[in-house]
Each structure stands twice: as structure tokens, then as C-alpha cells.
Design a protein around this motif. Structure first.
Motif, PDB file in Angstrom:
ATOM      1  N   PRO A 182       0.709  -1.296   0.248  1.00 48.25           N
ATOM      2  CA  PRO A 182       0.029  -0.387  -0.124  1.00 48.25           C
ATOM      3  C   PRO A 182       0.912   0.959  -0.233  1.00 48.25           C
ATOM      4  CG  PRO A 182      -1.097  -1.388   1.542  1.00 48.25           C
ATOM      5  CD  PRO A 182       0.361  -2.126   1.291  1.00 48.25           C
ATOM      6  N   PRO A 183       2.199   1.511   0.252  1.00 52.52           N
ATOM      7  CA  PRO A 183       1.983   2.890   0.493  1.00 52.52           C
ATOM      8  C   PRO A 183       3.179   2.704  -0.929  1.00 52.52           C
ATOM      9  CG  PRO A 183       3.409   1.010   2.082  1.00 52.52           C
ATOM     10  CD  PRO A 183       2.555   0.328   1.388  1.00 52.52           C
ATOM     11  N   THR A 184       2.956   2.580  -1.916  1.00 50.23           N
ATOM     12  CA  THR A 184       2.439   2.756  -3.191  1.00 50.23           C
ATOM     13  C   THR A 184       2.087   3.041  -3.621  1.00 50.23           C
ATOM     14  OG1 THR A 184       3.338   0.275  -3.436  1.00 50.23           O
ATOM     15  CG2 THR A 184       3.388   1.268  -5.373  1.00 50.23           C
ATOM     16  N   ILE A 185       0.860   4.304  -2.975  1.00 49.86           N
ATOM     17  CA  ILE A 185       0.050   4.941  -2.978  1.00 49.86           C
ATOM     18  C   ILE A 185       0.686   6.551  -3.116  1.00 49.86           C
ATOM     19  CG2 ILE A 185      -2.227   6.214  -2.425  1.00 49.86           C
ATOM     20  CD1 ILE A 185      -3.540   3.037  -1.985  1.00 49.86           C
ATOM     21  N   ILE A 186       1.348   6.113  -1.825  1.00 47.66           N
ATOM     22  CA  ILE A 186       2.185   7.459  -1.480  1.00 47.66           C
ATOM     23  C   ILE A 186       3.398   7.949  -2.394  1.00 47.66           C
ATOM     24  CG2 ILE A 186       3.752   8.603   0.289  1.00 47.66           C
ATOM     25  CD1 ILE A 186       2.194   6.423   2.482  1.00 47.66           C
ATOM     26  N   MET A 187       3.730   6.787  -2.441  1.00 50.08           N
ATOM     27  CA  MET A 187       4.983   7.526  -4.023  1.00 50.08           C
ATOM     28  C   MET A 187       3.860   8.320  -5.302  1.00 50.08           C
ATOM     29  SD  MET A 187       7.275   4.724  -5.764  1.00 50.08           S
ATOM     30  CE  MET A 187       5.766   3.548  -5.985  1.00 50.08           C
ATOM     31  N   PHE A 188       3.102   7.142  -4.835  1.00 49.61           N
ATOM     32  CA  PHE A 188       2.557   7.852  -6.719  1.00 49.61           C
ATOM     33  C   PHE A 188       1.534   9.255  -6.410  1.00 49.61           C
ATOM     34  CE2 PHE A 188       2.334   3.464  -8.261  1.00 49.61           C
ATOM     35  CZ  PHE A 188       2.992   3.853  -9.324  1.00 49.61           C
ATOM     36  N   ALA A 189       1.102   9.303  -5.019  1.00 41.46           N
ATOM     37  CA  ALA A 189       0.704  11.151  -4.549  1.00 41.46           C
ATOM     38  C   ALA A 189       2.104  11.578  -4.865  1.00 41.46           C
ATOM     39  CB  ALA A 189       0.516  10.642  -3.322  1.00 41.46           C
ATOM     40  N   ALA A 190       3.504  11.170  -4.585  1.00 40.80           N
ATOM     41  CA  ALA A 190       3.772  12.116  -4.670  1.00 40.80           C
ATOM     42  C   ALA A 190       4.681  13.044  -6.175  1.00 40.80           C
ATOM     43  CB  ALA A 190       5.735  11.475  -4.046  1.00 40.80           C
ATOM     44  N   ILE A 191       4.506  11.222  -6.711  1.00 38.45           N
ATOM     45  CA  ILE A 191       4.629  11.593  -8.049  1.00 38.45           C
ATOM     46  C   ILE A 191       3.530  12.325  -9.124  1.00 38.45           C
ATOM     47  CG2 ILE A 191       5.005  10.476 -10.827  1.00 38.45           C
ATOM     48  CD1 ILE A 191       6.520   8.037  -9.246  1.00 38.45           C
ATOM     49  N   PHE A 192       2.843  12.653  -9.306  1.00 43.99           N
ATOM     50  CA  PHE A 192       1.264  12.997  -9.142  1.00 43.99           C
ATOM     51  C   PHE A 192       1.755  14.593  -8.990  1.00 43.99           C
ATOM     52  CE2 PHE A 192      -0.923   9.102 -10.343  1.00 43.99           C
ATOM     53  CZ  PHE A 192       0.181   8.840 -11.238  1.00 43.99           C
ATOM     54  N   ALA A 193       1.686  15.170  -7.941  1.00 44.15           N
ATOM     55  CA  ALA A 193       2.729  16.256  -7.053  1.00 44.15           C
ATOM     56  C   ALA A 193       3.172  16.861  -7.847  1.00 44.15           C
ATOM     57  CB  ALA A 193       2.439  15.963  -5.633  1.00 44.15           C
ATOM     58  N   ALA A 194       4.387  15.954  -8.427  1.00 40.49           N
ATOM     59  CA  ALA A 194       4.913  16.793  -9.288  1.00 40.49           C
ATOM     60  C   ALA A 194       4.250  17.090 -10.545  1.00 40.49           C
ATOM     61  CB  ALA A 194       6.528  15.854  -8.680  1.00 40.49           C
ATOM     62  N   LEU A 195       3.810  16.436 -11.247  1.00 37.46           N
ATOM     63  CA  LEU A 195       3.192  16.049 -12.630  1.00 37.46           C
ATOM     64  C   LEU A 195       1.691  16.872 -12.360  1.00 37.46           C
ATOM     65  CD1 LEU A 195       3.554  12.838 -13.941  1.00 37.46           C
ATOM     66  CD2 LEU A 195       4.884  14.146 -14.457  1.00 37.46           C
ATOM     67  N   ALA A 196       1.412  16.976 -11.623  1.00 37.88           N
ATOM     68  CA  ALA A 196      -0.364  17.957 -11.921  1.00 37.88           C
ATOM     69  C   ALA A 196      -0.018  19.725 -11.984  1.00 37.88           C
ATOM     70  CB  ALA A 196      -0.774  18.382 -10.511  1.00 37.88           C
ATOM     71  N   PRO A 197      -0.485  19.715 -13.111  1.00 41.08           N
ATOM     72  CA  PRO A 197      -0.901  21.478 -13.225  1.00 41.08           C
ATOM     73  C   PRO A 197      -1.290  22.476 -12.245  1.00 41.08           C
ATOM     74  CG  PRO A 197      -2.088  19.300 -14.990  1.00 41.08           C
ATOM     75  CD  PRO A 197      -1.805  18.995 -13.626  1.00 41.08           C
ATOM     76  N   LYS A 198      -0.962  23.339 -12.097  1.00 41.97           N
ATOM     77  CA  LYS A 198      -1.387  23.962 -11.225  1.00 41.97           C
ATOM     78  C   LYS A 198      -3.248  23.653 -10.021  1.00 41.97           C
ATOM     79  CE  LYS A 198       1.641  27.744 -11.957  1.00 41.97           C
ATOM     80  NZ  LYS A 198       2.264  29.349 -11.749  1.00 41.97           N
ATOM     81  N   ALA A 199      -3.808  23.747 -11.841  1.00 45.49           N
ATOM     82  CA  ALA A 199      -5.158  24.138 -11.429  1.00 45.49           C
ATOM     83  C   ALA A 199      -5.526  22.224 -10.728  1.00 45.49           C
ATOM     84  CB  ALA A 199      -6.464  24.097 -12.417  1.00 45.49           C
ATOM     85  N   GLY A 200      -4.882  20.965 -10.477  1.00 39.75           N
ATOM     86  CA  GLY A 200      -5.100  20.061 -10.418  1.00 39.75           C
ATOM     87  C   GLY A 200      -5.219  19.632 -11.532  1.00 39.75           C
ATOM     88  N   PHE A 201      -5.731  17.953 -11.471  1.00 38.68           N
ATOM     89  CA  PHE A 201      -5.973  17.534 -12.387  1.00 38.68           C
ATOM     90  C   PHE A 201      -7.226  16.695 -12.635  1.00 38.68           C
ATOM     91  CE2 PHE A 201      -2.258  14.284 -11.229  1.00 38.68           C
ATOM     92  CZ  PHE A 201      -1.243  14.290 -12.192  1.00 38.68           C
ATOM     93  N   GLU A 202      -7.766  17.277 -14.198  1.00 37.98           N
ATOM     94  CA  GLU A 202      -9.027  17.252 -14.975  1.00 37.98           C
ATOM     95  C   GLU A 202      -9.085  15.329 -14.978  1.00 37.98           C
ATOM     96  OE1 GLU A 202      -9.381  19.178 -17.636  1.00 37.98           O
ATOM     97  OE2 GLU A 202      -9.794  21.190 -17.597  1.00 37.98           O
ATOM     98  N   PRO A 203     -10.121  14.836 -15.058  1.00 42.58           N
ATOM     99  CA  PRO A 203      -9.777  13.553 -15.131  1.00 42.58           C
ATOM    100  C   PRO A 203      -8.921  13.003 -16.455  1.00 42.58           C
ATOM    101  CG  PRO A 203     -12.483  14.103 -14.527  1.00 42.58           C
ATOM    102  CD  PRO A 203     -11.892  14.966 -15.307  1.00 42.58           C
ATOM    103  N   VAL A 204      -9.158  13.588 -17.566  1.00 42.58           N
ATOM    104  CA  VAL A 204      -8.557  13.063 -18.767  1.00 42.58           C
ATOM    105  C   VAL A 204      -7.560  13.340 -18.991  1.00 42.58           C
ATOM    106  CG1 VAL A 204      -8.546  14.010 -21.657  1.00 42.58           C
ATOM    107  CG2 VAL A 204     -10.133  14.139 -20.652  1.00 42.58           C
TER     108      VAL A 204
END
Length: 210
Positions: A129-151
Motif C-alpha cells: 500500500p505505501p506505493t500509493i503514497i509514492m504515486f501521490a508524490a509523483i503526481f503532485a510533481a506532474l499535476a498542473p496548478k489547477a489540479g488534474f482533470e479526469p482526462v
């Protein structure tokens, strides 16, 4: 709305992260290489597909903000590590005591056996399960300022999954290239070495659950 042109850089970056997540040597790498060497490329590829699917599922949880699922998995972190450790211990001992005959060319794998390889590696990947935390950190770096849209979230998940899958295809292709040059004695020692590593990783997982 997110246009397709803006999704391409996100997709490519996500593929890079997927490759980076899959590349470190661990129990799943050992399992995939061992199956490719001593059983055949179909089992190796099924194992790699299972790992990539597990990475993709965890990536989806992180990217889509499914906090309920994430909290549930993290709440049961210790039992899942125990389950993973016991499964790795079982696989390690089973592999260690094989007689080296699995790599015989006449032994054609069945759909059922490759299916078991896929589902086993998928479930084993999901017991971390800690893999979720790792991906959350990765996506924090990838996400636009407005956050992820579904697409864009789906494009990110798809990129991570494809990156992971490409890595496992590369590993299986490289390992399979040497498979037919190996004799029974070499396959036997590969089983002994891989089994020892899997037992070690299994014990480590069990210790994490205590």
C-alpha cells in the motif's frame, strides 16, 4: 477542457515515472527474470503485465484522489505486508527446491498457468500500500496548478502503466535471449539463487508487518 496536445507531455513524463518505478531490482524483478529464464517468456510477460497492472491501479487511486480506498489500504498495511511476506516465502521455497526441469522446450505453458502468473504478480504488487503514497508524490510533481482533470488523470495513469509495461517487456526480451543457451545445471542454480532472494524478501516483508 484539456486538449490532446497538452496531454502528450504529461503522458510522456508519466511513462518516464512508470519506468523509474519499475526499474529498481526487488522481489518482483527476481520473480519476472526467474520465470522468463526457467519457464519461458510467456510466464515472464504475464508476470510483468501483472506488475504493470498493479502499478496502474495504484496510480489511478493516487491520480483520481480515491482517498477512501487509499485510507483503507494504508490502514491494513501490516496484514498486507504479512500476506506478501508469506507469499514470497512460499514462492522462494518452491523455487529453491525445483529440479531445474521447468525450462524444457517441450513444456508449453497453458492459458491457465500464465493466468495464474498474471494474477499472482498483480496481487503481490497490490500488497504494498505505501506505493500509493509514492504515486501521490509523483503526481503532485506532474499535476498542473489547477489540479488534474479526469482526462489528464487518465493520461497520467496510462503513461505510468505503459512505462512500467515497457520496462518488463524489455527485461523479458533480454532474459529470454539467453534462455536457450542455458543447460539444466545452470537453470538449477538460477532457481536456487532466485529462491534464496525471494525467501530473503519474504522475511523482510514479514518483519515489516511486526
Amino acid at each position: 477542457m484539456t486538449d490532446l496536445a497538452s496531454l502528450f507531455p504529461i503522458f510522456i513524463k508519466s511513462m518516464g515515472f512508470g519506468l523509474a518505478v519499475a526499474a529498481p531490482v526487488g522481489p518482483m524483478s527476481i520473480l519476472c527474470m526467474r520465470r522468463s529464464l526457467t519457464i519461458g517468456w510467456r510466464h515472464g510477460l504475464a508476470t510483468g503485465f501483472g506488475i504493470a497492472a498493479g502499478d496502474g491501479l495504484y496510480a489511478a487511486v493516487a491520480a483520481l484522489g480515491l482517498t477512501g480506498i487509499s485510507a483503507f489500504m494504508l490502514a491494513y498495511d501490516r496484514p498486507l505486508h504479512l500476506a506478501a511476506g508469506l507469499f514470497l516465502l512460499y514462492l522462494g521455497l518452491k523455487t529453491f527446491w525445483r529440479n531445474g526441469d521447468d525450462g524444457a522446450p517441450a513444456a508449453m505453458p497453458t492459458a491457465a498457468s500464465t493466468g495464474r502468473a498474471f494474477w499472482g504478480s498483480l496481487l503481490l504488487t497490490l500488497t504494498n500500500p505505501p506505493t500509493i503514497i509514492m504515486f501521490a508524490a509523483i503526481f503532485a510533481a506532474l499535476a498542473p496548478k489547477a489540479g488534474f482533470e479526469p482526462v489528464s488523470a487518465l493520461a497520467t495513469v496510462g503513461g505510468v502503466t505503459l512505462g512500467s509495461l515497457l520496462w518488463w517487456c524489455f527485461i523479458v526480451a533480454c532474459v529470454t535471449a539467453f534462455r536457450h543457451a542455458l543447460g539444466r545445471r545452470v537453470r538449477l542454480w538460477i532457481d536456487r539463487l532466485a529462491g534464496s532472494f525471494l525467501v530473503f524478501f519474504g522475511i523482510a516483508e514479514i518483519r515489516r508487518s511486526l
